[in-house]
Every structure is written in C-alpha cells, then in structure tokens.
Design a protein around this motif. Structure first.
Motif, short mmCIF file in Angstrom:
data_model
loop_
_atom_site.label_atom_id
_atom_site.label_comp_id
_atom_site.label_asym_id
_atom_site.label_seq_id
_atom_site.Cartn_x
_atom_site.Cartn_y
_atom_site.Cartn_z
N ILE A 1 54.59 35.04 40.05
CA ILE A 1 55.15 35.92 38.99
C ILE A 1 53.61 36.15 38.14
CG2 ILE A 1 56.63 36.32 36.74
CD1 ILE A 1 58.37 34.09 37.98
N TYR A 2 53.75 37.57 37.72
CA TYR A 2 52.33 37.88 37.09
C TYR A 2 52.70 38.49 35.67
CZ TYR A 2 50.42 38.03 41.83
OH TYR A 2 49.82 37.90 43.07
N PRO A 3 52.93 37.61 34.58
CA PRO A 3 52.78 38.04 33.20
C PRO A 3 51.54 38.58 32.76
CG PRO A 3 53.41 35.70 33.59
CD PRO A 3 52.86 36.05 34.68
N THR A 4 51.80 39.56 32.15
CA THR A 4 50.36 40.29 31.73
C THR A 4 50.39 40.45 30.39
OG1 THR A 4 49.02 42.25 32.49
CG2 THR A 4 51.24 42.81 32.15
N ASP A 5 49.34 41.25 29.97
CA ASP A 5 49.06 41.24 28.52
C ASP A 5 48.67 42.86 28.14
OD1 ASP A 5 49.05 40.30 25.73
OD2 ASP A 5 48.96 38.49 26.80
N ILE A 6 48.26 43.01 26.86
CA ILE A 6 48.14 44.39 26.36
C ILE A 6 46.66 44.75 26.27
CG2 ILE A 6 48.34 45.70 24.27
CD1 ILE A 6 50.82 44.31 23.39
N GLY A 7 46.20 45.80 27.22
CA GLY A 7 44.98 46.33 27.24
C GLY A 7 45.00 47.13 28.35
N CYS A 8 43.92 47.67 28.63
CA CYS A 8 43.75 48.83 29.86
C CYS A 8 44.30 47.90 31.14
CB CYS A 8 42.39 48.86 30.20
SG CYS A 8 41.44 50.10 29.10
N TYR A 9 43.97 46.89 31.22
CA TYR A 9 44.44 45.97 32.34
C TYR A 9 46.07 46.04 32.62
CZ TYR A 9 44.94 42.54 28.78
OH TYR A 9 45.09 41.77 27.57
N THR A 10 46.74 46.45 31.51
CA THR A 10 48.18 46.65 31.81
C THR A 10 48.21 47.64 32.84
OG1 THR A 10 48.60 46.17 29.52
CG2 THR A 10 50.41 46.83 30.40
N LEU A 11 47.71 48.51 33.01
CA LEU A 11 47.73 49.60 33.96
C LEU A 11 48.07 49.03 35.43
CD1 LEU A 11 45.48 52.41 32.68
CD2 LEU A 11 47.96 52.40 32.68
N GLY A 12 47.38 47.80 35.64
CA GLY A 12 47.52 46.97 36.76
C GLY A 12 48.80 46.94 37.02
N PHE A 13 49.95 47.00 36.44
CA PHE A 13 51.24 46.82 36.98
C PHE A 13 51.65 48.05 37.99
CE2 PHE A 13 54.66 49.59 35.05
CZ PHE A 13 54.03 50.44 34.49
N LEU A 14 51.12 49.16 37.78
CA LEU A 14 51.15 50.21 38.76
C LEU A 14 50.80 50.08 40.23
CD1 LEU A 14 50.00 53.21 36.35
CD2 LEU A 14 52.38 52.52 37.05
N PRO A 15 51.78 50.57 41.27
CA PRO A 15 51.06 50.15 42.67
C PRO A 15 49.76 51.11 42.88
CG PRO A 15 53.40 51.61 42.28
CD PRO A 15 52.73 51.28 41.19
N PRO A 16 49.18 50.89 43.66
CA PRO A 16 49.38 49.80 44.61
C PRO A 16 48.80 48.40 44.07
CG PRO A 16 47.09 50.88 45.03
CD PRO A 16 47.57 51.65 43.92
N LEU A 17 48.24 48.12 43.11
CA LEU A 17 47.86 46.77 42.85
C LEU A 17 48.89 46.09 42.15
CD1 LEU A 17 44.71 47.94 40.45
CD2 LEU A 17 44.50 46.80 42.64
#
Ligand code: SF4
Ligand code: SF4
Lengths: 616, 198
Positions: free
Chosen positions: A395-411
């Motif tokens: 499970i990958y909890p994430t946080d607020i920043g540019c890296y939130t975009l990492g939730f999109l495929p293919p990543l």
C-alpha cells in the motif's frame, strides 16, 4: 526596486489580486509577515519575501501555518503590525492557535489572509473558511475586486488595532488570480521593533483567565457588529422590490447580470464585504423593503442562514432563497451566465441566453493532464520503489506535492491521501490494520510541515512501514519556495544553516536510515529492498534537486539522450517511465532533445542499451 | 463602453500569461477598463493554461460558456477544446502548430486531424484565422516569441478595442530588452500573416 514599492501614490497599476494584497500590507506599514506557501495564496508571500530583501520588513517562510500564526501573534502582541498568509486548508493547521488567540487578541494589528479555492483548482477540498470567522469569533472581510483586495488590508489593520483582535481577510481563487487596474495608496512607515508588556493574567490562557477572555471577546464582537452595520464595505445599490444579497466574487456576477437583464430599477443589491459579524441591523432594514430575496454566495449557505435567522427575528415571512436544487449549488465556483440565468428565473425576467454551438460532431480532443517534468527525480525514485517492491503486496500512502502526480499510471505510486503529512500517519494505521507492506512518500517541505510528529509516532508505537522522503531541495509545487532544509546561499541569502532531514530522522530513533541518489537506479533499488526488509520503521531519503528548479537556478543539465540503432522497439522505457521527453515518430521511439534533461534514468533501464547521450 | 470578452488558451510554457500581461498593460495605457483572470493547473508541468480578458464596463473576471467574443488558441487541439466558450459570432485565431500531449506522442491517444479540426471551427464561428505562429516565431529569430506572433494576428483583426501601437509599447514595457527586437518582429509577422488570411 521591487515594483510594488517603486511607484508613488495615485499611480494606476495593473496588479494581480495577490500583488494587490501584498501592496495593501506594505501601505499599512506591515513589519512582520509569515506564511506557509499554498496556491492560491502563494504570490502574496512571494512578493513580500522579495520586498523584505530590500526593506525593513521581516518575512519568513515558516514550517507550517500554525507556527506562522504563532510567530505573527507574538509580534502583534509586541505592538507590531503583522500579517499571516495561508491557503484555506492551512487554516485547519493554524486553527489550534487561532481559536485561543481570538481570546487573547492583539495590540498591534494582525491580519490573517485565507485564500479559499472553490472548484479545487489546486486543492484537496473546497472548504468555506468563512466559518472560521464564526467559529473563532474574529471579524472577517471579503473583497469583490482587486482594488478592494488592496484597500481592505490597511482597513483590516486599523480595525484590528481598534478592536484589538486579529482580522481575517478571506479571498477566493478568482480574487487571488485575477488582474485589474489598481490605484495605489500612501505607504505608512511604522516601527519594526517594539516591546512586549507582560500581563500574564491576560496572556496565559489557563481556565480562569480564559473564562474572562471569552467574555471579553463576545463584548468586542458587539462593537464589531456595530462597525459592520455602518461599514462602507457593506453597501446597497439600486432599488426595487427584489433583493439580492451577495459577497466576494459573486457580487461582480450579480452586478453584470442586473445590467445585462436591464432590471436596475427592480432590484436592490446588498453587497456584504464585512461579513463577520454580519451587519444585523442593516440586513433587517434591507429585508423589510423586499418582496423576495435571493442570496448569491459561493460555497456554503453562510449568509443565507444568518439572513433567514434575522428575518425570523423580525417576523418577516418573505421568500429568501439561495442554496437549493433549482437555484445555487454548494459545489464549485459560480460564473456570470449561471448567476444571470438564476436571477432571471427567480425574479421571472425574460431573456435569451447566448446560443451554444452545436458541438455534437466535435472531433475528440485528447486530455492533457499535468505530468512530472522530464527528468524529474521523483520519477526515478518511484521507478526504483516499484522495482524494489516487485512481487510484494503493498500500500502506498502518499502526500501533497508534485509527487502526488505519481499516483497516475504507469507509475501508479499513490493509494491514499487526505492532508499534509497524512502519508506517515496513515501508514501506521495501514500497518496495524493489514498484512501488506506499507511504503509511503513525503516531500521535504511537507516533512518539515507536518511529517515529523507522525514519524515519531510510528517509531514509538512500533509501526511497520518504510517511508521514502523525496528531498528535492525546494517546495516545488507552489513555485519553489525555500524550507528549513534548503541551502539559502543558493538564493543569495546568508546566515541560514539548513536543518538536516537525515539528522532529524536518526534523532527520533529510526534504526534503518539510508540516503539514495535516485538517478543511480540500481543502487537505489538495492537500498530500498534493504529498507523493505527491516522490521519496524525504515526511512529512505531520496536526494536530488528538482530539475525545474535547477533550470531556474541556471544549473546546467546533463547532455540529452537519443535512441540508438540497438532499439528493439518494445517500448519498455515509455511504458514504465512515461518521461514526457519520449515520443513515437514513424512507429519508432524517439527522445525530444529539447525536453530531455539528461537524467540518464531511461538509459539505465533499457535492456537493449539502446539509449545513449548525444555527442556534443 | 461595450464589453469585449477574450479567451486565450495555451499549453504551459507557451507564454500566454506574458501575452495577457501585454494586453492588460496596453489597455491600461489606452484608458480602456480591463479585467483578467488566469487558471494555470500546474502549468509548468505541461497542463492547460487559460486566461480570460474582459474589456469594458463588466465587473466579472471570467467568461462563461458561449460568451467569448474572441478566442485566441496557442495550440490547435486546445483551440478546439475551448470551442464551448464560443458562439456563432466569435472570432477565432489559432496557431496551426500542434503540441501533442504525451499520450498522443506515445501512441496511446490520437490527435484530431488538423484539416477536420479547422473545418469544424470555421463552419461554426464567425471567422477563423489560422497561422503557423511557431514557424513565424522562428522566422522572427526566437521560437519563444510564438505569443507575440499571435498577439500580432489578434490585433490585426480589430476585434479588441486597442490600437496596435499601444500593444507594441506594452511589449517594450513588459518583455525583456534582449528579446525586444525579435518580439516586435514577431508581432509584425503575425499582423501581416493575419491580414493575408480570411
Ligand atoms: S517541478 Fe520539480 S518536483 Fe515538480 S514535477 Fe517538475 S521536476 Fe518534479
Ligand atoms: S534521460 Fe531519459 S528519462 Fe531522463 S529526461 Fe531524458 S528522456 Fe527522460
């Protein structure tokens, strides 16, 4: 000289709403400005930050909004004019300070700017912060135009000093990010140092003190209500049997609608700009002359509920409507045509709206979602994590920043997000509630903002999780503001020592800490694998400067890459990395050399060794 | 004064916010009331950037669907996407050079056929002016001056109540000195190109 302090009074300037607010603070002689960056408020602080470098203004990017408010509160109670700027959700963080600060009050003026974001152009929710004024009991002002956004700031400071209470200036995105012509006012020069007069029985909020202070607050509110009732910011225009009450940006849509519908003689408009306390007597008088009233406000029925209560007290039975299925929604922002149409419908005015084009046969337009930049270090880290965790249930909890975009495929790196810092806190819950491997992501600025308590909690309560700290040396998403981990010398500012994330992580007792350079893919994968095998809390700090920021600092990029003849066209690079520098031309993979930053990641993962650097 | 509503759509990085700034300054110097707003959803990360510019006595800073008088598109598929802002009286000016989104570049999505796209716009709106602003920007000596080429084309149409001389003065005021010459040249190239079309 900064453009906001260079021009003399009465100059007409084209200003962004946020520039106007910053100018308003300067005109008011503000001495202390604190903030945590957040869209749509960021340019207010950016301008004050720049001005502080050429004036006596003290400015700081604080670690979070609560700290920012505490700094400003102390300065204001030492007699200095202070401003504290945040986005709407930042107010949630600051709320603990806010609600008791309202009891204590201030000596020098304190203005708290909250920038709300109806429609969530760049936010996780669209909460209506007018309720913070009601909840805390603090006076609140809401501009409808850019000129007002500027003018209300000095007014707010005067009001704050008169009432000895902080004053909330509440905007919405369409004020912050609209531009118009503004007439400048005079700049006051005020003291930048004063003193704190001890008075513990009014400042130390033990229960016995607070019981007295709460009564004080309610008393001041009565005074505030009288000011609100006669304030020029609450005004009535037009005349007739129909009434419209509106605030903020909605006032403009109402104003235009009444003109377009040619009903100026039928409708009177009450514009509320001083919206807490609501101007009770003014509203009651207004209602008495109306047969029917429409309340036009984005967000929650804040004014509508108050107005209905006032009508009830006066025994008025006229129809008062605002939020309802066939009128205004509590969702999203309004627009001029929608307001015009609802006004026309409610007051039964005939008009012909602009005819829509027939777009039924329109060719399909591909979506254009934002993506991580070419060469973004986050992409490299996400790829390494994905490879390291291959075969595991995660499970990958994430946080607020540019890296939130990492939730999109293919990543597809991001499973859960509620607020700043929630990556670490929620990791603990997932690790207790499931048997999956928990791997969470947080950026450097967010870590300082609200990640540290969560990390201490995870260590002490023996959670089982790996935290990846994406340290790219800046607050990237909101426009590259500094944070406590940043080397300020890069911004030509001396005298700051960066706070080391690694030292913090080690100091709280995380037993397994590794620092990786994400562009070194294989080493990174190995280090993450190792961290995943640790029982308890492990932390991986992924260090690489934000590539867009590096470009701004004029640090050269590496040489761009190209696809050589060894390419077998299986497109693993595109499918796994999705770097926006890739394209397909004549059925073959290509790299756009003008976009590629030469991060080398794709070259490292290509199994055919088909990606190599361009020769100079 | 009558209200004129202009929508500008672009892809992040194409310089449309600077173009809006130029227009705003030109309006200020011409004594024309102007209000504008912008939405840049992570513009620097390749998203769509939209500005609304309203001249005249209206107070609103945004433009509703079907209510734009002029649409200026920096990229053809974005011009098409913004067509919901237009009505049959709208004047449309578009760059012809596509910037395909990543999904298109990598083949998982398709880009609309350019001729079909132009026909679609032309048959539904009052006037379409389509030019390869990117090629003209290169001709002007700076590929980043696409925004100035498009401003030239926009002001050639007389759809905006500001004389082009004021716009050139604004370009001199808000753009970097080093690029002034190429920016003005780009403006002129756009202006001339528009006068020979449509
Ligand atoms: S701005 Fe920086 S952190 Fe954000 S996507 Fe671009 S490179 Fe990555
Ligand atoms: S080296 Fe590869 S992954 Fe890195 S920016 Fe260039 S194309 Fe993208």
């Amino acid at each position: 000289m900064h453009k906001l302090i260079a021009e003399p009074p009465d100059t007409k300037m084209l200003l962004l709403g946020n520039e106007a607010i910053a100018r308003g603070a300067i005109e008011a002689g503000v001495a202390i400005a604190t903030t945590y960056p957040g869209t749509p408020s960021s340019e207010i602080s950016l301008n004050l930050f720049q001005i502080s470098q050429e004036s006596d203004l003290y400015f700081e990017y604080s670690t979070n909004e609560k700290v920012a408010l505490e700094v400003a509160a102390a300065a204001a109670n030492s007699g200095l004019r202070s401003i504290c700027v945040m986005k709407h959700v930042g107010m949630n963080v600051a709320a603990d300070a806010l609600l008791t600060l309202a009891y204590i009050g201030v000596k020098g003026g304190l203005v708290i700017v909250t920038a709300d974001d109806p429609y969530m152009f760049s936010s996780q929710n669209e909460q209506d912060n007018r309720f913070y004024a009601k909840l805390s009991g603090l006076p609140m002002l809401e501009p409808s135009s850019i000129q007002e956004a500027k003018d209300m700031v000095p007014f707010a400071f005067d009001l704050s000093e008169k009432l000895q209470l902080p004053v909330i200036l509440r905007t919405t995105t369409r004020i912050n990010h609209s531009t118009a012509i503004v007439v400048l006012g005079k700049i006051l020069t005020l003291k930048t140092k004063d003193d704190f007069i001890k008075d513990p029985f009014n400042y130390v909020t033990v229960p016995a003190v607070s019981r007295i202070l709460h009564a004080r607050l309610l008393k001041i509110l009565e005074q505030a209500e009288n000011i609100s009732a006669t304030s020029d910011y609450n005004f009535i225009t037009g005349g007739g049997i129909f009434g419209i009450v509106c605030n903020g940006i909605s006032y403009n849509y109402v104003f235009d609608a009444v003109n377009d519908l040619n009903i100026k003689d039928k409708v009177k408009i009450l514009r509320i700009g001083f919206s807490h306390p609501m101007p009770q007597t003014l509203i009651k008088d207004f209602l008495k002359g109306c047969e029917k009233v429409l309340v036009v406000e984005e967000g929650e029925p804040y004014m509508e509920e108050a107005i209905k209560a006032f009508a009830q007290e006066e025994g008025l039975t006229i129809e008062i409507k605002g939020k309802s299925r066939d009128l205004f929604s509590r969702l999203y922002e309004f627009n001029p045509a929608q307001v015009r149409q609802i006004i026309a419908g409610y007051f039964v005015i005939t008009y012909t709206p602009a005819q829509a084009l027939n777009l039924s046969q329109m060719p399909e337009v591909p979506q254009r979602p934002p993506t991580l930049c070419a060469g973004c270090s986050h992409r490299a880290t996400f790829y390494a994590v994905k490879k390291a965790a291959e075969g595991m249930e995660t499970i990958y909890p994430t946080d607020i920043g540019c890296y939130t975009l990492g939730f999109l495929p293919p990543l597809s790196m991001g499973d859960f997000l509620i607020c700043m810092g929630s990556s670490i806190g929620s990791s603990g819950g997932f690790s207790k509630a499931t048997n999956k491997k928990i791997l969470s992501f947080i950026g450097d600025s967010t870590f300082f903002h609200s990640g540290i308590p969560g990390l201490i909690n995870a260590v002490f309560n023996k959670h089982n999780a790996t935290l990846v700290i994406l340290d790219n040396g800046t607050t990237a998403m909101t426009g590259h503001q500094p944070h406590p981990g940043v080397n300020m010398k890069k911004l030509n500012l001396d005298g700051y020592e960066p706070v080391s994330i690694e030292n913090i992580v080690r100091a709280v007792g995380v037993s397994h800490v590794t620092v990786i350079r994400p562009y070194r893919i294989k080493k990174s994968i190995d280090a993450i694998k190792e961290a995943l095998n640790v029982d308890g809390v492990s932390v991986v700090i992924s260090q690489e400067i934000c590539t867009l920021y590096a470009k701004g600092l004029k640090k050269g990029h590496g040489r761009p890459f190209y696809i050589n003849e060894k390419c077998k066209n299986h497109r693993e690079c595109i499918n796994e990395l999705a770097c926006p520098a890739f394209l397909i031309e004549d059925g073959r993979v290509k790299i756009d050399a003008t976009i590629c930053t030469g991060c080398t990641v794709c070259a490292q993962i290509c199994p055919e060794h088909a990606i190599s650097p361009l020769k100079k | 004064m009558d209200t004129t509503r202009l929508i500008i759509v672009a892809v992040g990085g194409q310089g449309n916010l600077l173009a809006s700034r130029v227009i705003g300054e030109a309006a200020l110097n011409s004594g024309i009331p102007v209000r504008m707003s912008e939405i840049h959803g992570m513009a620097q990360r390749g998203g769509v950037v939209e500005s609304a510019i309203i001249f005249g006595d209206a107070q609103s800073t945004i433009i509703s669907d079907n209510e734009a008088d002029v649409l200026l598109g920096f990229e053809p598929s974005e011009t098409l996407r913004a067509l919901n802002k237009c009505n049959s009286d709208t004047v449309v000016i578009t760059n012809l050079a596509p910037l395909p989104p990543f999904t298109v570049a990598t083949g998982s999505d398709t880009y609309p056929d350019l001729d079909g796209l132009l026909d679609f716009i032309r048959t539904r709106t009052a006037r379409l002016i389509a030019l390869d602003a990117t090629a003209l920007a290169i001709e002007a000596g700076n590929i980043l001056s696409v925004n100035m080429v498009l401003l030239g084309a926009l002001f050639q149409t007389n759809a905006i109540p500001i004389p082009s001389q004021r716009v050139k003065e604004a370009i001199a005021k808000v753009t970097r000195k080093a690029f002034l010459e190429s920016n003005l040249k780009a403006f002129d190239l756009g202006f001339t190109a528009a006068s020979s079309i449509g």
